[in-house]
Write a protein that holds these residues in place. Structure first.
Motif, mmCIF file in Angstrom:
data_model
loop_
_atom_site.group_PDB
_atom_site.id
_atom_site.type_symbol
_atom_site.label_atom_id
_atom_site.label_comp_id
_atom_site.label_asym_id
_atom_site.label_seq_id
_atom_site.Cartn_x
_atom_site.Cartn_y
_atom_site.Cartn_z
ATOM 1 N N VAL A 14 0.843 -1.192 0.000
ATOM 2 C CA VAL A 14 0.000 0.000 0.000
ATOM 3 C C VAL A 14 0.881 1.246 0.000
ATOM 4 N N THR A 15 0.480 2.252 -0.758
ATOM 5 C CA THR A 15 1.217 3.517 -0.739
ATOM 6 C C THR A 15 1.067 4.161 0.637
ATOM 7 N N GLY A 16 2.205 4.506 1.241
ATOM 8 C CA GLY A 16 2.160 5.023 2.604
ATOM 9 C C GLY A 16 2.535 6.477 2.748
ATOM 10 N N GLY A 17 2.839 7.151 1.639
ATOM 11 C CA GLY A 17 3.253 8.548 1.715
ATOM 12 C C GLY A 17 2.091 9.478 2.030
ATOM 13 N N ALA A 18 2.399 10.572 2.685
ATOM 14 C CA ALA A 18 1.365 11.560 3.013
ATOM 15 C C ALA A 18 0.976 12.385 1.792
ATOM 16 N N HIS A 19 1.935 12.573 0.868
ATOM 17 C CA HIS A 19 1.668 13.355 -0.342
ATOM 18 C C HIS A 19 2.388 12.693 -1.526
ATOM 19 N N PRO A 20 1.852 11.582 -2.041
ATOM 20 C CA PRO A 20 2.518 10.858 -3.127
ATOM 21 C C PRO A 20 2.678 11.695 -4.397
ATOM 22 N N GLU A 21 3.817 11.530 -5.034
ATOM 23 C CA GLU A 21 4.052 12.164 -6.325
ATOM 24 C C GLU A 21 3.320 11.358 -7.406
ATOM 25 N N LEU A 22 3.378 11.850 -8.647
ATOM 26 C CA LEU A 22 2.789 11.109 -9.759
ATOM 27 C C LEU A 22 3.863 10.380 -10.548
ATOM 28 N N ILE A 23 3.502 9.202 -11.049
ATOM 29 C CA ILE A 23 4.390 8.412 -11.898
ATOM 30 C C ILE A 23 3.816 8.442 -13.308
ATOM 31 N N TYR A 24 4.528 9.040 -14.239
ATOM 32 C CA TYR A 24 4.053 9.142 -15.613
ATOM 33 C C TYR A 24 4.520 7.906 -16.382
#
Length: 218
Positions: A14-24
């Motif tokens: 699961v993504t755990g970051g508070a502010h995930p970046e985008l993956i293009y």
């Protein structure tokens, strides 16, 4: 929570970051598509709950605090919730692509629905890149789509049995070639999370000579 067709891991992650970046994670599109923004926040508390819930169910699970949102997350969500104010958590697929395993993962996470967590499976009901645009695949996609619709609309027990054996469907491997079924498997997790709710088709269209459909539960 969104189950991604573009993220395969050894364990449910699961993504755990508070502010995930985008993956293009695409190419061949105008430069503007790599400038898109979707600054939706993560949900660390929900992530911890998901991981613990899966582990309690005997499903190996982990958190990735560095993982960003890939395009099967931010593209549909940008259309559905353009303000990007709703917290988003992305769940990977197990690299085994075992449909039964993903049904069980969804079943373990059914409890999230009681907390008003929307569970989305992001993929495609037809995903053979070499077949798009080929009219010979029109009837094949139609047959598979009819089978998939019938399976989703069956009683929950029969639905899960059919989805676990989706390779037996007419045209299954023509619509989803071997090791390319990652676009279908998110449906299994969502169906598992549906519990006793019956599913139904909510959208269908002809795209590049293939029939594509989307389904919902509850």
């Amino acid at each position: 929570m969104l189950v991604s067709a573009h993220w395969l891991t050894p364990d449910a992650t699961v993504t755990g970051g508070a502010h995930p970046e985008l993956i293009y994670d695409y190419y061949g599109f105008p430069p503007l598509t790599c400038e898109l923004k979707y600054p939706a926040p993560g949900a660390p508390a929900l992530v911890e709950q998901i991981v613990q819930t899966l582990r309690t169910a005997g499903i190996a699970s982990d958190t990735d605090t560095q993982r960003g949102f890939d395009h099967v997350v931010f593209i549909p969500l940008k259309l559905m919730f353009p303000d990007a104010e709703i917290p988003v958590v992305q769940l990977s697929l197990n690299q085994s692509l075992d449909p039964q395993q993903h049904l069980e993962t969804g079943r373990a996470l059914e409890c999230l629905r009681d907390q008003d967590v929307l569970i989305i499976g992001s993929g495609m009901s037809f995903h053979n890149m070499r077949a798009y645009g080929n009219p010979q695949y029109g009837p094949v996609s139609d047959a598979f789509d009819a089978w998939l619709t019938s399976a989703v609309e069956s009683s929950p027990q029969e639905r899960n049995r059919l989805l676990a054996n989706w390779e037996q469907a007419p045209g299954a491997r023509q619509c989803h070639p071997l090791r390319a079924e990652e676009h279908l498997i998110p449906l299994m997790t969502v169906a598992g999370a549906a519990g006793g709710d019956v599913g139904g088709k909510m959208f269908s269209d002809r795209v590049m000579e293939a029939t594509l459909s989307a389904f919902s539960f509850g």
